[in-house]
Design a protein around this motif. Sequence first.
Motif, PDB file in Angstrom:
ATOM      1  N   ALA A 334     -76.549  37.034  46.399  1.00  0.00           N
ATOM      2  CA  ALA A 334     -76.081  37.188  45.014  1.00  0.00           C
ATOM      3  C   ALA A 334     -74.708  37.847  44.951  1.00  0.00           C
ATOM      4  O   ALA A 334     -73.864  37.500  44.128  1.00  0.00           O
ATOM      5  CB  ALA A 334     -77.102  37.987  44.206  1.00  0.00           C
ATOM      6  N   GLY A 335     -74.462  38.830  45.826  1.00  0.00           N
ATOM      7  CA  GLY A 335     -73.146  39.454  45.901  1.00  0.00           C
ATOM      8  C   GLY A 335     -72.915  40.531  44.862  1.00  0.00           C
ATOM      9  O   GLY A 335     -73.702  40.722  43.928  1.00  0.00           O
ATOM     10  N   ALA A 336     -71.799  41.256  45.026  1.00  0.00           N
ATOM     11  CA  ALA A 336     -71.434  42.323  44.093  1.00  0.00           C
ATOM     12  C   ALA A 336     -71.273  41.752  42.697  1.00  0.00           C
ATOM     13  O   ALA A 336     -70.787  40.650  42.504  1.00  0.00           O
ATOM     14  CB  ALA A 336     -70.140  42.988  44.552  1.00  0.00           C
ATOM     15  N   GLY A 337     -71.692  42.549  41.725  1.00  0.00           N
ATOM     16  CA  GLY A 337     -71.690  42.089  40.340  1.00  0.00           C
ATOM     17  C   GLY A 337     -73.040  41.544  39.930  1.00  0.00           C
ATOM     18  O   GLY A 337     -73.371  41.511  38.749  1.00  0.00           O
ATOM     19  N   ALA A 338     -73.837  41.107  40.926  1.00  0.00           N
ATOM     20  CA  ALA A 338     -75.201  40.655  40.662  1.00  0.00           C
ATOM     21  C   ALA A 338     -76.217  41.503  41.406  1.00  0.00           C
ATOM     22  O   ALA A 338     -77.362  41.591  41.007  1.00  0.00           O
ATOM     23  CB  ALA A 338     -75.367  39.192  41.062  1.00  0.00           C
ATOM     24  N   HIS A 368     -72.672  32.407  56.996  1.00  0.00           N
ATOM     25  CA  HIS A 368     -73.473  33.276  56.144  1.00  0.00           C
ATOM     26  C   HIS A 368     -72.592  34.409  55.636  1.00  0.00           C
ATOM     27  O   HIS A 368     -72.017  35.166  56.422  1.00  0.00           O
ATOM     28  CB  HIS A 368     -74.657  33.833  56.956  1.00  0.00           C
ATOM     29  N   LEU A 369     -72.479  34.518  54.324  1.00  0.00           N
ATOM     30  CA  LEU A 369     -71.774  35.626  53.689  1.00  0.00           C
ATOM     31  C   LEU A 369     -72.819  36.528  53.048  1.00  0.00           C
ATOM     32  O   LEU A 369     -73.476  36.151  52.079  1.00  0.00           O
ATOM     33  CB  LEU A 369     -70.781  35.113  52.644  1.00  0.00           C
ATOM     34  N   SER A 370     -72.960  37.727  53.604  1.00  0.00           N
ATOM     35  CA  SER A 370     -73.977  38.665  53.136  1.00  0.00           C
ATOM     36  C   SER A 370     -73.307  39.909  52.578  1.00  0.00           C
ATOM     37  O   SER A 370     -72.460  40.516  53.244  1.00  0.00           O
ATOM     38  CB  SER A 370     -74.910  39.049  54.294  1.00  0.00           C
ATOM     39  N   GLY A 371     -73.684  40.312  51.379  1.00  0.00           N
ATOM     40  CA  GLY A 371     -73.062  41.473  50.751  1.00  0.00           C
ATOM     41  C   GLY A 371     -73.387  42.782  51.428  1.00  0.00           C
ATOM     42  O   GLY A 371     -72.693  43.775  51.256  1.00  0.00           O
ATOM     43  N   CYS A 372     -74.473  42.805  52.207  1.00  0.00           N
ATOM     44  CA  CYS A 372     -74.856  44.012  52.928  1.00  0.00           C
ATOM     45  C   CYS A 372     -75.571  43.601  54.212  1.00  0.00           C
ATOM     46  O   CYS A 372     -75.684  42.409  54.517  1.00  0.00           O
ATOM     47  CB  CYS A 372     -75.742  44.922  52.068  1.00  0.00           C
ATOM     48  N   ALA A 377     -79.913  36.109  52.239  1.00  0.00           N
ATOM     49  CA  ALA A 377     -79.724  34.674  51.991  1.00  0.00           C
ATOM     50  C   ALA A 377     -79.963  33.806  53.214  1.00  0.00           C
ATOM     51  O   ALA A 377     -80.178  32.600  53.084  1.00  0.00           O
ATOM     52  CB  ALA A 377     -78.305  34.422  51.471  1.00  0.00           C
ATOM     53  N   HIS A 378     -79.921  34.400  54.408  1.00  0.00           N
ATOM     54  CA  HIS A 378     -79.997  33.573  55.624  1.00  0.00           C
ATOM     55  C   HIS A 378     -80.542  34.429  56.762  1.00  0.00           C
ATOM     56  O   HIS A 378     -79.770  35.022  57.520  1.00  0.00           O
ATOM     57  CB  HIS A 378     -78.607  33.039  55.974  1.00  0.00           C
ATOM     58  N   PRO A 379     -81.863  34.493  56.910  1.00  0.00           N
ATOM     59  CA  PRO A 379     -82.445  35.384  57.927  1.00  0.00           C
ATOM     60  C   PRO A 379     -82.440  34.785  59.324  1.00  0.00           C
ATOM     61  O   PRO A 379     -83.359  35.014  60.102  1.00  0.00           O
ATOM     62  CB  PRO A 379     -83.870  35.572  57.403  1.00  0.00           C
TER      63      PRO A 379
END
Length: 453
Positions: A334-338, A368-372, A377-379
Amino acid sequence: MALDERTEMDIAGEAAQPYARRGACPTLARPMPTGDGLLARLRPQGGVLTVHQCAQLAQAALLHGNGLLEITARGSLQIRGLRPQTVEPFAEAVDAAGIIVSPNPVIELPPLNGAEFGDVADAAAMELLLRDRLAEFLQAPGLAPKLSIIVDGGGRFDLADVTADIRLLALSADEWLVAIAGDGASARPVAVGTADEAVTAVGDVLKLLLSSGWQKRCRDIDPERLVSVFTDMHAISRHPRAGATRSVGMHRMAGGMAVIGLKPRFGQIHANDLLAFLAFLGDLDVSDIRSAPDRYLFITGLSEESAAAVRQSVERFGLSADSDDLSSRIATCAGAGACASSFYATKALAETLIERCPEALDGSLDLHLSGCAKGCAHPRRALTISGAANGYHLVLDGLASDAPDAQIAGSDINSAIERLSRLIKSERQAGESARACLDRVGTAMITRALRQE
């Protein structure tokens, strides 16, 4: 102790085992805490929603969550941003919409199932038969929370590329194949017979699982015990499926009808965009809406002319009907802001990747772009950019939680992406994929290139 006796003990032991299962999936009744609130996952019975039901679900997501809806890699629907006090009202709204959500374990059907899609047997009816006859075993707490069952009616559209613990494949109107532990090509056949015999065989597999230990998967079943139950399994022929016929764009059906496959960009759509899209569909003759693995959405019952009109208009609703849309090649959370746990806006960075490093998006790399570091999103292993308090962590082939191969300052991420693009362009050999190129040049050269000023 006999097999049935051990199974009875596992079923009866429910009170001794709390629900809190390791690795459990979020459900409508038990949503999962995330950085943006509670996340509920649901799969409508048969995988089918009417346009009106889909609109009611979107409205409920707006009212009780943060308005973000997602399609998972296996085709379930996720609603984000629920709060403890809105979980029950959201579930009531789903029920009021007439959306039937079966209890776990999830039984997956091909998204385009039914005689009109070439099925030789009724997969939806088989699901109901399994749930009716095997309810005691399917609800046993000893089953693994992520146990997966696929029922394939044998038609043009299938789930052959999706792995499952138990697979049922219709060979004809009167005959079903039961196989375990694999995809359409690798699963091991254990039984073949009528619908009743197939249900009995599935029950026998569930008994084996329950008597094998707490929350075991079909791959864990002892081969000797398997053969002792399914004595004729070695004589059963495999029936490998060719692979799913699933893609964005138009699929022509008999009688001048069409289905169109769409993808929400990055697998996520806001309820307002979905409601606007559904209003657009209101002027067309639509049968239903079906979510599918790989984050697809299918619209059925259209004429070819209407499908063409949908294809020309979907971009303004945050959807894509373009098989070459590079956004489908990047997994983002979802990323920052969500999400409050995220250190950066994942979708904005994904757009930067598409613009500045298209060389990496030839389909050979998992990105894979992961906010943390949680990697929601992609294990699975991928070329991962994970957000951190000190900027970005780049993992060339691993999980978001793995030790980074390179650390990138927050202000330097766009330059690092451009340097990665130049590296692939300069080092790629004729006919070589991006993955093959990066594998060949190696970690040391890649990290050195990313650090260059």
